[in-house]
Design a protein around this motif. Structure first.
Motif, PDB file in Angstrom:
ATOM      1  N   MET A  69      -7.673  -7.381   0.441  1.00 19.17           N
ATOM      2  CA  MET A  69      -6.294  -7.010   0.119  1.00 19.17           C
ATOM      3  C   MET A  69      -6.171  -6.683  -1.372  1.00 19.17           C
ATOM      4  SD  MET A  69      -2.731  -9.143   0.645  1.00 19.17           S
ATOM      5  CE  MET A  69      -3.212  -9.768   2.239  1.00 19.17           C
ATOM      6  N   MET A  70      -6.845  -7.468  -2.210  1.00 19.64           N
ATOM      7  CA  MET A  70      -6.821  -7.214  -3.659  1.00 19.64           C
ATOM      8  C   MET A  70      -7.420  -5.852  -3.984  1.00 19.64           C
ATOM      9  SD  MET A  70      -5.430  -9.810  -5.141  1.00 19.64           S
ATOM     10  CE  MET A  70      -4.398  -9.726  -3.688  1.00 19.64           C
ATOM     11  N   VAL A  71      -8.548  -5.531  -3.341  1.00 16.01           N
ATOM     12  CA  VAL A  71      -9.186  -4.231  -3.557  1.00 16.01           C
ATOM     13  C   VAL A  71      -8.222  -3.105  -3.186  1.00 16.01           C
ATOM     14  CG1 VAL A  71     -11.067  -2.699  -2.823  1.00 16.01           C
ATOM     15  CG2 VAL A  71     -11.529  -5.107  -3.233  1.00 16.01           C
ATOM     16  N   GLY A  72      -7.556  -3.260  -2.022  1.00 13.66           N
ATOM     17  CA  GLY A  72      -6.613  -2.226  -1.567  1.00 13.66           C
ATOM     18  C   GLY A  72      -5.421  -2.075  -2.485  1.00 13.66           C
ATOM     19  N   LEU A  73      -4.870  -3.193  -2.960  1.00 16.17           N
ATOM     20  CA  LEU A  73      -3.681  -3.134  -3.811  1.00 16.17           C
ATOM     21  C   LEU A  73      -3.995  -2.568  -5.188  1.00 16.17           C
ATOM     22  CD1 LEU A  73      -1.979  -6.534  -2.893  1.00 16.17           C
ATOM     23  CD2 LEU A  73      -1.273  -4.249  -2.185  1.00 16.17           C
ATOM     24  N   VAL A  74      -5.169  -2.887  -5.726  1.00 16.60           N
ATOM     25  CA  VAL A  74      -5.569  -2.305  -7.009  1.00 16.60           C
ATOM     26  C   VAL A  74      -5.856  -0.818  -6.840  1.00 16.60           C
ATOM     27  CG1 VAL A  74      -7.349  -2.300  -8.812  1.00 16.60           C
ATOM     28  CG2 VAL A  74      -6.420  -4.461  -7.989  1.00 16.60           C
ATOM     29  N   ASN A  75      -6.516  -0.471  -5.748  1.00 15.68           N
ATOM     30  CA  ASN A  75      -6.803   0.951  -5.487  1.00 15.68           C
ATOM     31  C   ASN A  75      -5.515   1.742  -5.313  1.00 15.68           C
ATOM     32  OD1 ASN A  75      -8.786   3.054  -5.015  1.00 15.68           O
ATOM     33  ND2 ASN A  75      -8.109   3.039  -2.888  1.00 15.68           N
ATOM     34  N   SER A  76      -4.470   1.073  -4.804  1.00 16.73           N
ATOM     35  CA  SER A  76      -3.181   1.729  -4.600  1.00 16.73           C
ATOM     36  C   SER A  76      -2.382   1.841  -5.887  1.00 16.73           C
ATOM     37  CB  SER A  76      -2.345   0.931  -3.579  1.00 16.73           C
ATOM     38  OG  SER A  76      -3.020   0.860  -2.354  1.00 16.73           O
ATOM     39  N   GLY A  77      -2.758   1.088  -6.888  1.00 16.66           N
ATOM     40  CA  GLY A  77      -1.990   1.091  -8.125  1.00 16.66           C
ATOM     41  C   GLY A  77      -0.848   0.099  -8.122  1.00 16.66           C
ATOM     42  N   ILE A 240     -18.510  -4.178   0.311  1.00 19.65           N
ATOM     43  CA  ILE A 240     -18.446  -3.087   1.288  1.00 19.65           C
ATOM     44  C   ILE A 240     -17.101  -2.381   1.210  1.00 19.65           C
ATOM     45  CG2 ILE A 240     -18.410  -2.560   3.763  1.00 19.65           C
ATOM     46  CD1 ILE A 240     -20.446  -4.858   4.136  1.00 19.65           C
ATOM     47  N   SER A 241     -16.019  -3.172   1.068  1.00 19.01           N
ATOM     48  CA  SER A 241     -14.672  -2.585   1.041  1.00 19.01           C
ATOM     49  C   SER A 241     -14.440  -1.743  -0.204  1.00 19.01           C
ATOM     50  CB  SER A 241     -13.617  -3.691   1.125  1.00 19.01           C
ATOM     51  OG  SER A 241     -13.601  -4.446  -0.071  1.00 19.01           O
ATOM     52  N   SER A 242     -15.268  -1.920  -1.242  1.00 16.71           N
ATOM     53  CA  SER A 242     -15.058  -1.175  -2.490  1.00 16.71           C
ATOM     54  C   SER A 242     -15.731   0.185  -2.476  1.00 16.71           C
ATOM     55  CB  SER A 242     -15.573  -1.997  -3.679  1.00 16.71           C
ATOM     56  OG  SER A 242     -16.971  -2.135  -3.625  1.00 16.71           O
ATOM     57  N   ILE A 243     -16.447   0.499  -1.379  1.00 18.21           N
ATOM     58  CA  ILE A 243     -17.107   1.799  -1.291  1.00 18.21           C
ATOM     59  C   ILE A 243     -16.053   2.891  -1.141  1.00 18.21           C
ATOM     60  CG2 ILE A 243     -18.667   3.228   0.098  1.00 18.21           C
ATOM     61  CD1 ILE A 243     -20.130   0.650   0.883  1.00 18.21           C
ATOM     62  N   PRO A 328      -6.517  11.470 -12.166  1.00 19.91           N
ATOM     63  CA  PRO A 328      -5.104  11.104 -12.186  1.00 19.91           C
ATOM     64  C   PRO A 328      -4.625  10.699 -10.801  1.00 19.91           C
ATOM     65  CG  PRO A 328      -5.480  13.168 -13.355  1.00 19.91           C
ATOM     66  CD  PRO A 328      -6.766  12.821 -12.675  1.00 19.91           C
ATOM     67  N   LYS A 329      -3.807   9.681 -10.771  1.00 19.34           N
ATOM     68  CA  LYS A 329      -3.281   9.174  -9.489  1.00 19.34           C
ATOM     69  C   LYS A 329      -2.316  10.170  -8.864  1.00 19.34           C
ATOM     70  CE  LYS A 329      -3.624   4.204 -10.221  1.00 19.34           C
ATOM     71  NZ  LYS A 329      -4.326   4.186 -11.479  1.00 19.34           N
ATOM     72  N   GLN A 330      -2.395  10.297  -7.538  1.00 15.73           N
ATOM     73  CA  GLN A 330      -1.469  11.142  -6.813  1.00 15.73           C
ATOM     74  C   GLN A 330      -0.288  10.308  -6.340  1.00 15.73           C
ATOM     75  OE1 GLN A 330      -3.550  13.092  -3.659  1.00 15.73           O
ATOM     76  NE2 GLN A 330      -4.882  14.214  -5.037  1.00 15.73           N
ATOM     77  N   ALA A 331       0.753  11.000  -5.922  1.00 13.64           N
ATOM     78  CA  ALA A 331       1.964  10.303  -5.480  1.00 13.64           C
ATOM     79  C   ALA A 331       1.698   9.430  -4.256  1.00 13.64           C
ATOM     80  CB  ALA A 331       3.059  11.314  -5.161  1.00 13.64           C
ATOM     81  N   THR A 332       0.668   9.810  -3.471  1.00 17.74           N
ATOM     82  CA  THR A 332       0.388   9.080  -2.241  1.00 17.74           C
ATOM     83  C   THR A 332      -0.744   8.079  -2.412  1.00 17.74           C
ATOM     84  OG1 THR A 332      -1.001  10.941  -1.614  1.00 17.74           O
ATOM     85  CG2 THR A 332       1.197  10.893  -0.707  1.00 17.74           C
ATOM     86  N   ALA A 333      -1.023   7.664  -3.638  1.00 13.70           N
ATOM     87  CA  ALA A 333      -2.130   6.734  -3.871  1.00 13.70           C
ATOM     88  C   ALA A 333      -1.920   5.398  -3.175  1.00 13.70           C
ATOM     89  CB  ALA A 333      -2.304   6.505  -5.368  1.00 13.70           C
ATOM     90  N   PHE A 334      -0.671   5.048  -2.853  1.00 17.05           N
ATOM     91  CA  PHE A 334      -0.404   3.757  -2.232  1.00 17.05           C
ATOM     92  C   PHE A 334      -1.035   3.642  -0.850  1.00 17.05           C
ATOM     93  CE2 PHE A 334       1.809   2.742  -5.724  1.00 17.05           C
ATOM     94  CZ  PHE A 334       2.997   2.047  -5.620  1.00 17.05           C
ATOM     95  N   LEU A 335      -1.293   4.792  -0.221  1.00 15.16           N
ATOM     96  CA  LEU A 335      -1.738   4.760   1.165  1.00 15.16           C
ATOM     97  C   LEU A 335      -3.237   4.536   1.234  1.00 15.16           C
ATOM     98  CD1 LEU A 335       0.435   7.701   2.496  1.00 15.16           C
ATOM     99  CD2 LEU A 335       0.917   5.277   2.540  1.00 15.16           C
ATOM    100  N   ASP A 336      -3.664   3.320   0.938  1.00 13.67           N
ATOM    101  CA  ASP A 336      -5.076   2.973   0.944  1.00 13.67           C
ATOM    102  C   ASP A 336      -5.468   2.488   2.333  1.00 13.67           C
ATOM    103  OD1 ASP A 336      -7.579   1.666   0.613  1.00 13.67           O
ATOM    104  OD2 ASP A 336      -7.190   1.639  -1.549  1.00 13.67           O
ATOM    105  N   PRO A 337      -6.492   3.098   2.965  1.00 11.95           N
ATOM    106  CA  PRO A 337      -6.909   2.659   4.302  1.00 11.95           C
ATOM    107  C   PRO A 337      -7.306   1.189   4.360  1.00 11.95           C
ATOM    108  CG  PRO A 337      -7.905   4.780   3.747  1.00 11.95           C
ATOM    109  CD  PRO A 337      -7.231   4.281   2.508  1.00 11.95           C
ATOM    110  N   LEU A 338      -7.759   0.625   3.224  1.00 10.78           N
ATOM    111  CA  LEU A 338      -8.152  -0.780   3.214  1.00 10.78           C
ATOM    112  C   LEU A 338      -7.001  -1.705   3.581  1.00 10.78           C
ATOM    113  CD1 LEU A 338     -10.354  -0.994  -0.012  1.00 10.78           C
ATOM    114  CD2 LEU A 338     -11.129  -1.192   2.346  1.00 10.78           C
TER     115      LEU A 338
END
Length: 581
Positions: A69-77, A240-243, A328-338
């Protein structure tokens, strides 16, 4: 121990992992997006994050799920890297509870009450209650509780199978010979890390170690390095989730690995260094399930106490290990499959992103209305860019919400997904109408046309009513306030009434030669788009009310509401407020 005992061990491990997964998923489902919202609010410092990480891991019984969850939330910004450090440390502490529960299997007593504490004795009752809740209850939440109980019972049955399968090992001299190799601490760390990495569950590997400990053949000197290695092995899931994620998200995995590797290295040096000086006699003594749980807890808490003051240094180490090269982050960066691994968190992020979409649609409409009074080419570019973003929002959000629907969701989350699917379509259509209004404004500008003073005054009142309607709609949606949303329908009816009257006045001016056909076409297009915007506001408000009102249907609700005396009073109030000159 024969081949059939090995089969039993594999089956016990399978039951253990399945039970753990079932229990964890059901707990996550019941929590919904509450955990994710808590994480965003309560990670202002590492100590708060530590406590929260421990509580969440205890609640969902999976440190791996928390780290992913942490990986996904950081990846989402959504979260910064520094906010995750305390949570990761806390998850390591929280995961020790499982070992303590499993240690109860070693209780030996003639006392009825003490025997009742043994999970293999009370877990069948959990299974019975769980299956009754699943089969007999109509409420989703109770069925989820039933799945949690069933998951726990299956987990404990798996533990019992593993314990039975390894019990003959105590009588095998070959097993004792193999165990002598584990007197080398580094080999113990390696075996613990590899085995845990393969099955991707530190709880299961600790459970197997506890089952082996019940044979009386495992010593403290053998078990402690294996326990340390198990903490390193549990990092595999996060790795694995960080790939394929951003550099920031990869750093979360680096922090998790560094935390456990540094803790293991320091632990080995201190423990075995101290043994050389003080000659710890207990290292040769047999360890039991409680001793393993104790060592597991002491190691994780000790590592946390050691490294918590160095949170900033851990963050710097992660940043230097994974260099910055993010696009640069896109507007849809929140949508992380993780985040789909924790569907409640994914739904919560979709709510946040839909709120942003609504704010953008509102801003675009205000810009387009401003074009009617003072045309600006720079504002036109912003409207067109905003419209492209809204289209992208709808495309990405819609597809993501459909994917989430295929995962296990609570009933609350199912209703929320339904509301979001309706809302993103309406927000996108509001953006389309804003662009149409912009086109009308540009036509007036290019052809150097102007509405009459009377028409301008009427449009000003209409636009004021529409702006207020959209503001109430977006505010109620963002605050999830069904009571506020009920104020939208009287405003929408007011706008319909105003448009009818403006059209009638326009026809009258046209008949008197006070307006041209060309201006009439533009005015008609403008009124149509304004009316459609108010209709979409009504759709959004009713969807919100439906979510909060059990069994409410759109048409029945609108019919009943408009028939109520309160609606008539509110409608009259709005008509007086937005009276045409």
């Amino acid at each position: 121990m024969d081949i059939f005992s090995l089969f039993t061990l594999c089956g016990g491990l399978a039951f253990f992992l399945y039970g753990m997964n079932t229990m964890s998923k059901s707990l996550e489902k019941m929590a919904g997006g509450k955990l994710e919202r808590l994480l965003k609010r309560m990670t202002s410092n590492p100590l708060k994050g530590l406590l929260l990480g421990a509580v969440i891991t205890i609640a969902i019984q999976s440190s791996s799920a928390v780290t992913v969850m942490m990986v996904g939330l950081v990846n989402s910004g959504v979260m910064e890297l520094g906010q995750t450090i305390g949570v990761i440390m806390g998850s390591n502490v929280g995961t020790t509870l499982t070992a303590w529960i499993l240690s109860l299997t070693g209780i030996e007593s003639n006392s009825f009450f003490l025997n009742l504490l043994k999970p293999e004795n009370f877990s069948p009752l959990f299974a019975l209650v769980g299956i009754m809740l699943i089969m007999g209850s109509k409420k989703q939440r109770r069925r989820d509780v039933g799945r949690i109980l069933i998951g726990f019972a299956i987990l404990m049955y798996g533990m019992e199978l593993m314990k039975q399968s390894v019990s003959p090992l105590a009588e095998m001299p070959e097993f004792s010979e193999i165990l002598t190799a584990f007197t080398n601490p580094l080999l113990g760390v390696l075996v613990g890390a590899v085995f845990t990495g393969v099955i991707q569950s530190s709880a299961a590997s600790v459970g197997i170690l506890q089952a082996l400990a019940l044979t009386g053949s495992i010593t403290y000197g053998m078990a402690i390095p294996i326990i340390m290695g198990q903490n390193i092995g549990t990092c595999v899931t996060a790795l694995i989730s960080s790939i394929g994620v951003s550099q920031g998200a990869k750093r979360v995995s680096v922090i998790h690995i560094c935390f456990n590797v540094i803790g293991t290295a320091v632990g080995l040096v201190l423990f075995y260094g101290g043994s050389l000086i003080f000659h710890f006699a207990f290292l040769q003594g047999a360890i039991d399930a409680v001793g393993i749980a104790l060592c597991h807890t002491v190691f994780n808490i000790g590592t946390t106490i050691l490294l918590l003051p160095f949170s900033r240094q851990l963050e710097q180490l992660a940043r230097s290990t994974v260099k910055e090269k993010e696009a640069p982050k896109q507007a849809t960066a929140f949508l992380d499959p993780l985040l789909m691994r924790t569907p409640g968190a994914a739904v919560s992020e979709c709510v946040s992103l839909t709120n942003r979409m609504g704010a953008l649609a509102q801003k675009n409409l205000l810009r387009s209305l401003a074009q009617l009074t003072e045309y600006d080419t720079e504002r036109e570019d912003k409207i067109l860019r905003g419209e492209d973003k809204l289209d992208l929002f709808e495309d990405r959000l819609g597809g993501y919400l459909v994917q989430i629907s295929q995962h296990g969701l609570s009933m609350d989350d199912i209703h929320t997904v339904s509301r979001l699917l309706h809302a993103i379509s309406d927000f996108e259509r509001i953006g389309d109408h804003a662009k149409n209004i912009q086109d009308s404004a540009r036509e007036l500008q290019e052809k150097e046309l102007q509405f009459s003073d009377a028409a301008k005054a009427e449009l000003a009142v209409l636009m004021e009513a529409l702006v207020d309607t959209l503001e109430v709609t977006v505010d109620s949606f963002q605050s999830d306030d069904a009571l506020m949303a009920k104020a939208v329908e009287p405003l929408e009816e007011t706008i319909d009434q105003l448009i009818m009257e403006i059209r009638a006045r326009h026809i009258h001016r046209l008949q008197n030669g006070e307006c041209t056909i060309q201006l009439g076409f533009i005015l008609n297009d403008l009124l149509t788009n304004l009316e459609r915007v108010s209709d979409h506001c009504s759709n959004i408000a009713v969807s919100l009310i439906e979510e909060h009102t059990a069994g409410a249907e759109r048409h029945a609700y609108l019919h009943d509401m408009k028939a109520a005396s309160q609606f008539a009073a509110d409608f009259e109030k709005e008509l007086r407020k937005y009276k045409l000159p």
